[in-house]
Design a protein around this motif. Sequence first.
Motif, PDB file in Angstrom:
ATOM      1  N   GLN A 120       0.665  -1.124  -0.002  1.00 58.23           N
ATOM      2  CA  GLN A 120       0.041   0.000  -0.137  1.00 58.23           C
ATOM      3  C   GLN A 120       0.951   1.176  -0.137  1.00 58.23           C
ATOM      4  OE1 GLN A 120      -1.097  -2.726   1.988  1.00 58.23           O
ATOM      5  NE2 GLN A 120      -2.855  -3.017   0.541  1.00 58.23           N
ATOM      6  N   ARG A 121       0.324   2.337  -0.515  1.00 60.70           N
ATOM      7  CA  ARG A 121       0.947   3.647  -0.521  1.00 60.70           C
ATOM      8  C   ARG A 121       0.554   4.489   0.571  1.00 60.70           C
ATOM      9  NH1 ARG A 121       0.324   4.515  -5.270  1.00 60.70           N
ATOM     10  NH2 ARG A 121      -1.657   5.833  -5.173  1.00 60.70           N
ATOM     11  N   VAL A 122       1.302   4.930   1.542  1.00 61.82           N
ATOM     12  CA  VAL A 122       0.989   5.178   2.926  1.00 61.82           C
ATOM     13  C   VAL A 122       1.544   6.512   3.054  1.00 61.82           C
ATOM     14  CG1 VAL A 122       1.264   4.831   5.385  1.00 61.82           C
ATOM     15  CG2 VAL A 122       1.449   2.976   3.728  1.00 61.82           C
ATOM     16  N   LEU A 123       0.643   7.221   3.547  1.00 61.30           N
ATOM     17  CA  LEU A 123       1.003   8.637   3.952  1.00 61.30           C
ATOM     18  C   LEU A 123       1.022   8.912   5.412  1.00 61.30           C
ATOM     19  CD1 LEU A 123       1.779  11.557   3.233  1.00 61.30           C
ATOM     20  CD2 LEU A 123      -0.605  12.254   2.619  1.00 61.30           C
ATOM     21  N   VAL A 170      -3.526   4.266   2.461  1.00 59.50           N
ATOM     22  CA  VAL A 170      -3.799   4.233   4.058  1.00 59.50           C
ATOM     23  C   VAL A 170      -2.941   5.646   4.475  1.00 59.50           C
ATOM     24  CG1 VAL A 170      -3.099   3.217   6.156  1.00 59.50           C
ATOM     25  CG2 VAL A 170      -3.291   1.650   4.207  1.00 59.50           C
ATOM     26  N   LEU A 171      -3.792   6.275   5.454  1.00 57.52           N
ATOM     27  CA  LEU A 171      -3.487   7.645   5.841  1.00 57.52           C
ATOM     28  C   LEU A 171      -3.300   7.465   7.386  1.00 57.52           C
ATOM     29  CD1 LEU A 171      -3.105  10.834   5.237  1.00 57.52           C
ATOM     30  CD2 LEU A 171      -5.406  11.149   5.810  1.00 57.52           C
ATOM     31  N   PHE A 213      -5.969   6.551  10.161  1.00 61.25           N
ATOM     32  CA  PHE A 213      -5.424   6.185  11.737  1.00 61.25           C
ATOM     33  C   PHE A 213      -5.331   7.753  12.468  1.00 61.25           C
ATOM     34  CE2 PHE A 213      -4.194   1.783   9.906  1.00 61.25           C
ATOM     35  CZ  PHE A 213      -4.582   1.222  11.077  1.00 61.25           C
ATOM     36  N   LEU A 214      -5.894   7.697  13.328  1.00 60.15           N
ATOM     37  CA  LEU A 214      -5.769   9.039  14.052  1.00 60.15           C
ATOM     38  C   LEU A 214      -4.959   8.492  15.395  1.00 60.15           C
ATOM     39  CD1 LEU A 214      -9.069  10.729  13.583  1.00 60.15           C
ATOM     40  CD2 LEU A 214      -7.037  11.105  12.303  1.00 60.15           C
TER      41      LEU A 214
END
Length: 458
Positions: A120-123, A170-171, A213-214
Motif C-alpha cells: 500500500q501507498r502510505v502517507l 492508507v493515511l 488512523f488518528l
Amino acid sequence: MAKIKTSYFCQNCGAQSAKWIGRCPACGEWNTYVEEVLQREEAAGPASWKSSSSLQIANKPRPIAEISYSEESRIDTHDQELNRVLGSGIVPGSMILIGGEPGIGKSTLMLQIALNLKNQRVLYISGEESEQQIKMRAERLGVQHPNCFILTETATQNIFKQIEQLQPEVLIVDSIQTLHSAFIESGAGSISQVRECTAELLKYAKESGTPVFLIGHITKEGNLAGPKILEHMVDTVLQFEGDRHMTYRILRTTKNRFGSTSELGIYEMLGTGLRQVSNPSEILISQREENFSGITIGATLEGNRPLLIEVQSLVSPATYGTPQRSSTGYDAKRLNMLLAVLEKRSGFKLGAQDVFLNIAGGIKVEDPAIDLAVCASILSSFEDLAIPHTTCFAAEVGLSGEIRAVNRIENRISEAEKLGFQEIYISKFNLKGINLKRLGIKVNAVSKLEEVLSSLFG
C-alpha cells in the motif's frame, strides 16, 4: 459581510453554552468554558475536501431488502496482534483512533505499521515531529518501505492538497490535536478544531474508501482528550496501555464497529521497535523454582484469546488501625466482596488483616472467572501455605459461596494443558459436554467454596 458566530465550549467535556458560565452543568468542572469562533467571515469559501461546484443528486430512501451488500476484503497489516484487535484487518474507509499515555509507543506502533504495509501507498502526517526525527525512528526499526511518504504539516487545507496529488491508500495522522482548519478561528487542540478536523478527515475516508488512523492525546485522568463526540465519530477506538517502566504494552479495543470490543493485543517494547507476543501466558506467569504462598494461577479470556495469569496476594495483620484493601489490575470492590464471602461463608477472620492483591504482568482483568484464583491466593497467604504451581483455577464465586460456571471452559482447560498444568479447579456445572478422558489434565469439579479450601488446605 457575514456575522461572526461565537459560542462557549467546555474544554473538559465539550459541552456548549450560549454564554459563559462558571461551572459546567455536564461534567461539573469549574472555569472550563472558553469562547470560540464558529464561523469566519470568509467561511463561504470552498470546502476542505473535494470541493466541487457541480450539482449532485440528493440521496433517496431505499428499502433495506433492495440494498446490495458484498463483504470487502480487509487490508492485512502484517501484524497479527493488530489484526486481532481490529477484527482480522483494516476495513477500507474506516477511521481508527488510538490513544495512550505520552511515551507509551503510539507513534512507534503507527510508523511500524506504515513501514510494514508493503503493498500500500502510505502517507504518514506528523504535526509533532520533524522529518529527521521520523527518519531516525525508522532507521531504528530497521524496516524499509519505498512507498511510505512523510508529511510534516498541520493545516488541513494543505494536507488535502497533498492527498489529492499522492492518492494514498492508507493515511496516518499524528496527532489529531495538532491539526487546525482555516475555517475555525480557535487554536489547534481546542474542542472546535478537533471536531472540525475529524469531520473533514471522516468525510475523506468515507468518500475515498481510504482507511485513516488518528493518534489522540489523553487527559490526566486517562481519557481521550477533546470532545466525547470524537469517539462517536470514529469507527474504532484503541487504547494503548502499559507501564513505561515495564517492557510490555497492551493494545485494547474500547469501540469497534467491525469486530469485537473485548480483543486484546500484547507487545514487547524493544530497542528495535515493538515485538508481537504470540503466547502472552508465558510472560504473565513468573518462572520460579519453588512454591510461594499467596500465588495462584487463573484462567481468563480476553476476546477469543485464553490467558493464564498470575494472581499474587499478601495478607498481614493490620497494625496501624483500619485494615488496608489494595488491588492492582483487579476491581477493588469485587475484592471486598470476595473477602466478605470468605469471612461470612468460610469462617476466615480477615477483618483485622491488610490485604494486598496484584495481577502480575501489568494486565487489568475484569473476567469473573478468576474469582476462585483470587480467593485461593488470599487464603494461601493468610495460612502461609503454598499452592502447587501446577494447579490453576477457572470459576466464579457467588455471594453464597457457590462455585458458578464460566463460559468457554474448554478453551481455558486447553490453554492450561498446553502450558503444562496438571490440575485445574472448575465448577461442576461446566462438566456438561466435556470429555474428561481425552484431557491430559486432572479436572476437579466443585460446587462450593468449602470443597476447594478443604482440598487445598485440609
